[in-house]
Write a protein that holds these residues in place. Structure first.
Motif, PDB file in Angstrom:
ATOM      1  N   UNK A 278       0.482  -1.142   0.149  1.00  0.00           N
ATOM      2  CA  UNK A 278      -0.254  -0.341  -0.368  1.00  0.00           C
ATOM      3  C   UNK A 278       0.709   1.280   0.566  1.00  0.00           C
ATOM      4  N   UNK A 279       1.319   1.075   0.846  1.00  0.00           N
ATOM      5  CA  UNK A 279       3.575   2.097   1.214  1.00  0.00           C
ATOM      6  C   UNK A 279       3.747   2.045  -0.381  1.00  0.00           C
ATOM      7  N   UNK A 280       3.800   1.713  -0.456  1.00  0.00           N
ATOM      8  CA  UNK A 280       4.637   1.893  -2.288  1.00  0.00           C
ATOM      9  C   UNK A 280       4.381   2.384  -3.353  1.00  0.00           C
ATOM     10  N   UNK A 281       2.603   1.525  -3.828  1.00  0.00           N
ATOM     11  CA  UNK A 281       1.465   2.235  -4.716  1.00  0.00           C
ATOM     12  C   UNK A 281       1.057   3.680  -4.143  1.00  0.00           C
ATOM     13  N   UNK A 282       1.621   4.046  -3.269  1.00  0.00           N
ATOM     14  CA  UNK A 282       0.763   5.865  -2.901  1.00  0.00           C
ATOM     15  C   UNK A 282       2.285   6.644  -3.277  1.00  0.00           C
ATOM     16  N   UNK A 283       3.571   5.991  -2.790  1.00  0.00           N
ATOM     17  CA  UNK A 283       5.124   6.605  -3.317  1.00  0.00           C
ATOM     18  C   UNK A 283       4.743   6.016  -5.110  1.00  0.00           C
ATOM     19  N   UNK A 284       4.393   5.632  -5.343  1.00  0.00           N
ATOM     20  CA  UNK A 284       4.292   5.767  -6.878  1.00  0.00           C
ATOM     21  C   UNK A 284       3.418   6.284  -7.286  1.00  0.00           C
ATOM     22  N   UNK A 285       2.206   7.228  -6.895  1.00  0.00           N
ATOM     23  CA  UNK A 285       0.996   7.620  -7.220  1.00  0.00           C
ATOM     24  C   UNK A 285       1.629   9.023  -6.826  1.00  0.00           C
ATOM     25  N   UNK A 286       2.285   9.472  -5.677  1.00  0.00           N
ATOM     26  CA  UNK A 286       3.019  10.978  -5.754  1.00  0.00           C
ATOM     27  C   UNK A 286       4.030  11.367  -6.125  1.00  0.00           C
ATOM     28  N   UNK A 287       5.201   8.754  -7.199  1.00  0.00           N
ATOM     29  CA  UNK A 287       5.811  10.415  -8.172  1.00  0.00           C
ATOM     30  C   UNK A 287       5.491  11.124  -9.092  1.00  0.00           C
ATOM     31  N   UNK A 288       4.182  10.386  -9.631  1.00  0.00           N
ATOM     32  CA  UNK A 288       3.482  10.288 -10.879  1.00  0.00           C
ATOM     33  C   UNK A 288       2.269  11.811 -10.736  1.00  0.00           C
ATOM     34  N   UNK A 289       2.875  12.431  -9.461  1.00  0.00           N
ATOM     35  CA  UNK A 289       1.967  13.629  -9.122  1.00  0.00           C
ATOM     36  C   UNK A 289       3.205  14.389  -9.130  1.00  0.00           C
ATOM     37  N   UNK A 290       4.113  14.634  -8.786  1.00  0.00           N
ATOM     38  CA  UNK A 290       5.120  14.725  -8.213  1.00  0.00           C
ATOM     39  C   UNK A 290       5.547  15.513  -9.779  1.00  0.00           C
ATOM     40  N   UNK A 291       5.963  14.065 -10.797  1.00  0.00           N
ATOM     41  CA  UNK A 291       6.117  14.167 -12.581  1.00  0.00           C
ATOM     42  C   UNK A 291       5.431  15.092 -13.046  1.00  0.00           C
ATOM     43  N   UNK A 292       4.617  16.326 -12.765  1.00  0.00           N
ATOM     44  CA  UNK A 292       3.514  16.967 -13.378  1.00  0.00           C
ATOM     45  C   UNK A 292       4.476  18.198 -13.461  1.00  0.00           C
ATOM     46  N   UNK A 293       4.946  18.204 -12.676  1.00  0.00           N
ATOM     47  CA  UNK A 293       5.940  19.781 -12.558  1.00  0.00           C
ATOM     48  C   UNK A 293       7.537  19.591 -11.823  1.00  0.00           C
ATOM     49  N   UNK A 294       8.003  18.827 -11.616  1.00  0.00           N
ATOM     50  CA  UNK A 294       9.584  18.157 -11.824  1.00  0.00           C
ATOM     51  C   UNK A 294       9.832  17.411 -12.585  1.00  0.00           C
ATOM     52  N   UNK A 295      11.194  17.654 -12.112  1.00  0.00           N
ATOM     53  CA  UNK A 295      11.950  16.481 -13.782  1.00  0.00           C
ATOM     54  C   UNK A 295      11.827  15.147 -12.552  1.00  0.00           C
ATOM     55  N   UNK A 296      13.103  13.831 -13.730  1.00  0.00           N
ATOM     56  CA  UNK A 296      12.918  12.841 -12.711  1.00  0.00           C
ATOM     57  C   UNK A 296      14.263  12.894 -12.202  1.00  0.00           C
ATOM     58  N   UNK A 297      15.257  13.559 -12.336  1.00  0.00           N
ATOM     59  CA  UNK A 297      15.723  13.625 -11.835  1.00  0.00           C
ATOM     60  C   UNK A 297      15.912  14.451 -10.515  1.00  0.00           C
ATOM     61  N   UNK A 298      15.525  15.189  -9.976  1.00  0.00           N
ATOM     62  CA  UNK A 298      14.763  15.585  -8.765  1.00  0.00           C
ATOM     63  C   UNK A 298      14.072  15.281  -7.700  1.00  0.00           C
ATOM     64  N   UNK A 299      13.202  14.209  -8.405  1.00  0.00           N
ATOM     65  CA  UNK A 299      12.008  13.014  -7.704  1.00  0.00           C
ATOM     66  C   UNK A 299      13.812  12.214  -7.038  1.00  0.00           C
ATOM     67  N   UNK A 300      14.518  11.854  -8.011  1.00  0.00           N
ATOM     68  CA  UNK A 300      15.418  10.659  -7.991  1.00  0.00           C
ATOM     69  C   UNK A 300      16.057  11.344  -6.768  1.00  0.00           C
ATOM     70  N   UNK A 301      16.736  12.974  -6.773  1.00  0.00           N
ATOM     71  CA  UNK A 301      17.283  13.046  -5.727  1.00  0.00           C
ATOM     72  C   UNK A 301      16.812  13.215  -3.985  1.00  0.00           C
ATOM     73  N   UNK A 302      15.295  13.706  -4.423  1.00  0.00           N
ATOM     74  CA  UNK A 302      14.869  13.812  -3.289  1.00  0.00           C
ATOM     75  C   UNK A 302      14.456  12.278  -2.791  1.00  0.00           C
ATOM     76  N   UNK A 303      14.281  11.143  -3.331  1.00  0.00           N
ATOM     77  CA  UNK A 303      13.687  10.138  -3.137  1.00  0.00           C
ATOM     78  C   UNK A 303      15.222   9.583  -2.199  1.00  0.00           C
ATOM     79  N   UNK A 304      16.455   9.520  -2.404  1.00  0.00           N
ATOM     80  CA  UNK A 304      18.131   9.240  -1.415  1.00  0.00           C
ATOM     81  C   UNK A 304      17.774   9.924  -0.956  1.00  0.00           C
ATOM     82  N   UNK A 305      17.994  11.568  -0.847  1.00  0.00           N
ATOM     83  CA  UNK A 305      18.470  12.212   0.175  1.00  0.00           C
ATOM     84  C   UNK A 305      17.610  12.618   1.477  1.00  0.00           C
TER      85      UNK A 305
END
Length: 292
Positions: free
Chosen positions: A161-188
């Motif tokens: 459930x948490x991973x599904x929500x993470x996937x949806x939030x990633x798609x939501x974030x992609x509307x305004x942020x690049x993949x590189x930005x999302x990947x950076x925040x995921x790790x840091x």
């Protein structure tokens, strides 16, 4: 723009799932010996360093990777994934790789079910039917009413459930942020959160287990690097069905290395979940191409 090569993308996805399955096996071993929070924390230290190294090589460097107009969403994503990893690793310890992964494979169905209320996407009756079939598969795996129900069985379901929500939030974030930005925040963000929590559970490790920890960190970075390459050469919808091979690899590892058993209900239930998930992915792809 990268040249599309679906065949190469499929083989890279197969390699990715194999590496991630190996990572899960090592996590199962280490979390069985040491505190889960410490194990995930050290893994995140290496992951954050890898993410920052990748970001530094991109156009604009770290400054471009950090830039976001939705910091709350990105921080929430990072915290959510770190929590999900801790929960899933705990599931490996409680239930083993076979049953944990069999339940966890329901996450694409959860993404499809939640995409309507969270992202406002339309889910047709065919995909709702597939989602229902998939969750029948989950019930077959869990067997409520046929045996003494294990509360532990809900742990990988919570992770899914948490991973599904993470996937949806990633798609939501992609509307305004690049993949590189999302990947950076995921790790840091994950690194900061896990360090704040995990440092209090530090335990001395043996030399052999430090070697396993080093291999865990390498497999984590390698898996993510391969995944980046997958989506660089092929469309996500074309290669995503092959992500289910992680269940096969992880189950094989659980049976051969950790002495786990593949129960009939787990095999049947997992087959239903995977079939429903692949159907959902195919319907989503058809819809995107205007055929649904």
């Amino acid at each position: 723009m990268s040249v599309q090569n679906t065949k190469l993308g499929i083989w890279l996805m197969v390699a990715t799932t194999f590496v991630f399955a190996m990572q899960d096996g090592i996590s199962r071993h280490l979390a069985g010996e040491y505190n889960v929070l410490m194990v995930v924390m050290i893994r995140y230290w290496f992951f954050a360093a890898f993410v920052m190294a990748i970001a530094a090589r991109k156009t604009g460097g770290l400054r471009a990777a950090v830039a976001t107009s939705q910091p709350g969403v990105q921080i929430f994503r990072g915290v959510l994934l770190a929590t999900e990893i801790c929960v899933m690793v705990m599931a490996f310890v409680l239930l083993g790789l076979v049953e944990s992964h069999a339940v966890f494979t329901s996450y694409p169905l959860l993404i499809a079910a939640l995409s309507g209320p969270i992202l406002g996407e339309k889910v047709g009756w065919r995909r709702w039917t597939a989602i229902a079939v998939g969750f029948v598969g989950v019930l077959i795996i869990l067997q409520p009413g046929f045996r003494v129900f294990q509360v532990e069985a809900l742990v990988p379901l919570a992770a899914a459930f948490m991973f599904a929500l993470y996937g949806l939030m990633t798609r939501y974030a992609a509307r305004r942020d690049s993949t590189a930005t999302s990947f950076f925040y995921t790790g840091t963000v994950g690194c900061v959160v896990m360090t704040a929590v995990g440092i209090w559970f530090w335990e001395p490790m043996t030399a052999p287990d430090w070697a396993w920890m080093a291999l865990l960190c390498v497999t984590g970075a390698l898996g993510h690097w391969l995944l980046i390459k997958v989506y660089d050469v092929a469309e996500a919808s074309a290669v995503q069905p092959f992500a289910y091979l992680q269940l096969v690899f992880a189950a094989t590892l659980g049976i051969t290395v950790f002495g786990e058993r593949l129960e009939w209900n787990v095999a049947i239930g997992a087959a239903l979940v995977v079939a429903a998930g692949i159907f959902t992915l195919l319907r989503t792809r058809a819809k995107e191409q205007g055929r649904a």
